[in-house]
Design a protein around this motif. Structure first.
Motif, short mmCIF file in Angstrom:
data_model
loop_
_atom_site.label_atom_id
_atom_site.label_comp_id
_atom_site.label_asym_id
_atom_site.label_seq_id
_atom_site.Cartn_x
_atom_site.Cartn_y
_atom_site.Cartn_z
N SER A 244 0.89 -1.32 0.17
CA SER A 244 -0.03 0.07 -0.16
C SER A 244 0.77 1.45 0.13
CB SER A 244 -0.96 0.25 1.17
OG SER A 244 -0.07 0.21 2.41
N LEU A 245 0.35 2.48 -0.12
CA LEU A 245 1.03 3.87 -0.07
C LEU A 245 1.77 3.78 1.22
CD1 LEU A 245 2.07 6.35 -1.33
CD2 LEU A 245 0.01 7.33 -0.64
N PRO A 246 1.19 3.58 2.48
CA PRO A 246 1.63 3.70 3.52
C PRO A 246 2.98 2.73 3.73
CG PRO A 246 -0.58 4.05 4.10
CD PRO A 246 -0.31 3.74 2.68
N GLU A 247 2.72 1.66 3.30
CA GLU A 247 3.79 0.37 3.44
C GLU A 247 5.03 0.86 2.59
OE1 GLU A 247 0.82 -3.42 4.24
OE2 GLU A 247 1.59 -2.80 2.16
N GLY A 248 4.74 1.40 1.33
CA GLY A 248 5.79 2.10 0.54
C GLY A 248 6.35 2.87 1.05
N VAL A 249 5.71 3.87 1.44
CA VAL A 249 6.63 5.12 2.22
C VAL A 249 7.32 4.69 3.45
CG1 VAL A 249 6.25 7.47 3.13
CG2 VAL A 249 5.09 6.77 1.14
N LEU A 250 6.61 3.90 4.06
CA LEU A 250 7.62 3.71 5.21
C LEU A 250 8.68 2.90 5.13
CD1 LEU A 250 7.41 3.63 8.42
CD2 LEU A 250 6.24 1.37 8.60
N ASP A 251 8.63 1.94 4.07
CA ASP A 251 10.00 1.06 3.66
C ASP A 251 10.92 1.96 3.33
OD1 ASP A 251 11.09 -1.54 2.91
OD2 ASP A 251 10.95 -0.54 0.81
N LYS A 252 10.63 3.08 2.61
CA LYS A 252 11.68 3.98 2.13
C LYS A 252 12.04 4.84 3.34
CE LYS A 252 11.08 3.69 -2.52
NZ LYS A 252 12.11 3.03 -3.32
N ILE A 253 11.38 5.15 4.22
CA ILE A 253 11.73 5.87 5.42
C ILE A 253 12.73 4.94 6.32
CG2 ILE A 253 10.87 6.74 7.74
CD1 ILE A 253 8.54 7.89 6.23
N GLN A 254 12.31 3.73 6.49
CA GLN A 254 13.03 2.73 7.10
C GLN A 254 14.54 2.47 6.59
OE1 GLN A 254 10.31 -0.54 7.71
NE2 GLN A 254 9.52 0.31 9.71
N LYS A 255 14.54 2.61 5.25
CA LYS A 255 15.84 2.78 4.65
C LYS A 255 16.77 3.88 4.45
CE LYS A 255 14.18 -1.30 1.53
NZ LYS A 255 13.75 -1.68 0.35
N GLY A 256 16.18 4.74 5.25
CA GLY A 256 16.83 6.23 5.32
C GLY A 256 16.44 7.33 4.42
N ALA A 257 15.27 7.16 3.72
CA ALA A 257 14.80 8.32 2.79
C ALA A 257 14.45 9.40 3.63
CB ALA A 257 13.88 7.70 1.94
N LYS A 258 14.75 10.54 3.20
CA LYS A 258 14.55 11.78 3.68
C LYS A 258 13.69 12.62 2.74
CE LYS A 258 16.53 11.55 7.84
NZ LYS A 258 15.52 11.21 8.81
N LYS A 259 13.64 12.23 1.66
CA LYS A 259 12.87 12.82 0.61
C LYS A 259 12.30 11.75 -0.42
CE LYS A 259 15.73 17.05 0.01
NZ LYS A 259 16.48 17.86 -0.82
N ILE A 260 10.77 12.13 -0.29
CA ILE A 260 10.11 10.98 -1.36
C ILE A 260 8.96 11.62 -2.10
CG2 ILE A 260 8.38 9.16 -0.96
CD1 ILE A 260 9.38 8.50 2.00
N LEU A 261 9.03 11.28 -3.29
CA LEU A 261 8.10 11.80 -4.49
C LEU A 261 7.24 10.75 -4.84
CD1 LEU A 261 7.56 14.30 -6.35
CD2 LEU A 261 8.98 12.93 -8.01
N ILE A 262 5.86 10.89 -4.64
CA ILE A 262 4.90 10.13 -5.14
C ILE A 262 4.14 10.65 -6.22
CG2 ILE A 262 2.82 9.22 -4.33
CD1 ILE A 262 3.72 9.86 -1.39
N MET A 263 4.16 9.71 -7.28
CA MET A 263 3.40 10.24 -8.55
C MET A 263 2.09 9.22 -8.59
SD MET A 263 2.67 9.57 -11.99
CE MET A 263 1.89 10.58 -12.80
N PRO A 264 1.07 10.05 -8.74
CA PRO A 264 -0.13 8.96 -8.71
C PRO A 264 -0.77 8.77 -10.39
CG PRO A 264 -0.89 11.28 -8.60
CD PRO A 264 0.73 11.30 -8.45
N LEU A 265 -0.46 7.48 -10.70
CA LEU A 265 -0.86 7.07 -11.91
C LEU A 265 -2.24 6.93 -12.18
CD1 LEU A 265 1.21 6.45 -14.51
CD2 LEU A 265 0.64 3.99 -14.39
N PHE A 266 -2.82 8.18 -11.95
CA PHE A 266 -4.50 8.18 -12.25
C PHE A 266 -4.86 9.11 -13.43
CE2 PHE A 266 -3.80 6.56 -8.23
CZ PHE A 266 -5.26 5.87 -7.82
N LEU A 267 -5.64 9.22 -14.00
CA LEU A 267 -5.86 9.97 -15.46
C LEU A 267 -6.34 11.26 -14.76
CD1 LEU A 267 -7.54 7.93 -18.07
CD2 LEU A 267 -5.38 9.13 -18.12
N PHE A 268 -7.45 11.43 -13.64
CA PHE A 268 -8.03 12.62 -13.41
C PHE A 268 -7.94 12.77 -11.73
CE2 PHE A 268 -9.86 11.31 -17.48
CZ PHE A 268 -9.11 12.34 -18.40
N ARG A 269 -8.53 13.87 -11.59
CA ARG A 269 -8.45 14.35 -9.97
C ARG A 269 -9.71 13.73 -9.23
NH1 ARG A 269 -4.65 16.52 -7.28
NH2 ARG A 269 -5.13 17.79 -5.37
N GLY A 270 -9.96 12.60 -9.02
CA GLY A 270 -11.09 12.15 -8.52
C GLY A 270 -11.08 11.97 -7.06
#
Length: 122
Positions: free
Chosen positions: A47-73
């Motif tokens: 999930s998004l929280p799992e993916g972000v937490l994994d990055k943080i646990q590996k030492g990430a201090k900057k994370i960019l999230i790109m939603p592969l969605f067509l429109f702003r639903g």
């Protein structure tokens, strides 16, 4: 330090649909020449929280999230923003940025036109 990149898709009960996001993440990774991690809103880990937490646990201090969605639903406008807000509250020292959705971009119109031409044989 560079941003860690997460590509966020909706997720599906159909594994074939989920494989599409993984394939796009691999292609974007090749284009950008850096790791791009696919995550899902629903039905498929991580999930998004799992993916972000994994990055943080590996030492990430900057994370960019790109939603592969067509429109702003609702997912893009509300659900994702709420999840990111909760993560930022827990990890205020981590910078999390969020790109725009794909939107009504000319490249999307070109791709849609190509698919229509394929279907009608032109």
């Amino acid at each position: 330090m560079d941003f860690e990149i997460i590509l966020l898709g909706h997720g599906s009960r159909r594994q074939e649909a989920n494989e599409g996001l993984i394939e796009v993440a691999q292609k974007v990774s090749m284009i950008l020449e850096r790791e791009v991690t696919p995550v899902f809103m629903n039905h498929q880990p991580p999930s998004l929280p799992e993916g972000v937490l994994d990055k943080i646990q590996k030492g990430a201090k900057k994370i960019l999230i790109m939603p592969l969605f067509l429109f702003r639903g609702m997912h893009v406008a509300v659900d994702i923003q709420e999840e990111i807000r909760e993560i930022k509250e827990k990890y205020p020292d981590v910078e999390i940025r969020f790109t725009s959705e794909l939107g009504a971009d000319d490249a999307i119109a070109q791709l849609a036109s190509a698919r229509i031409r394929e279907a009608i044989g032109r």
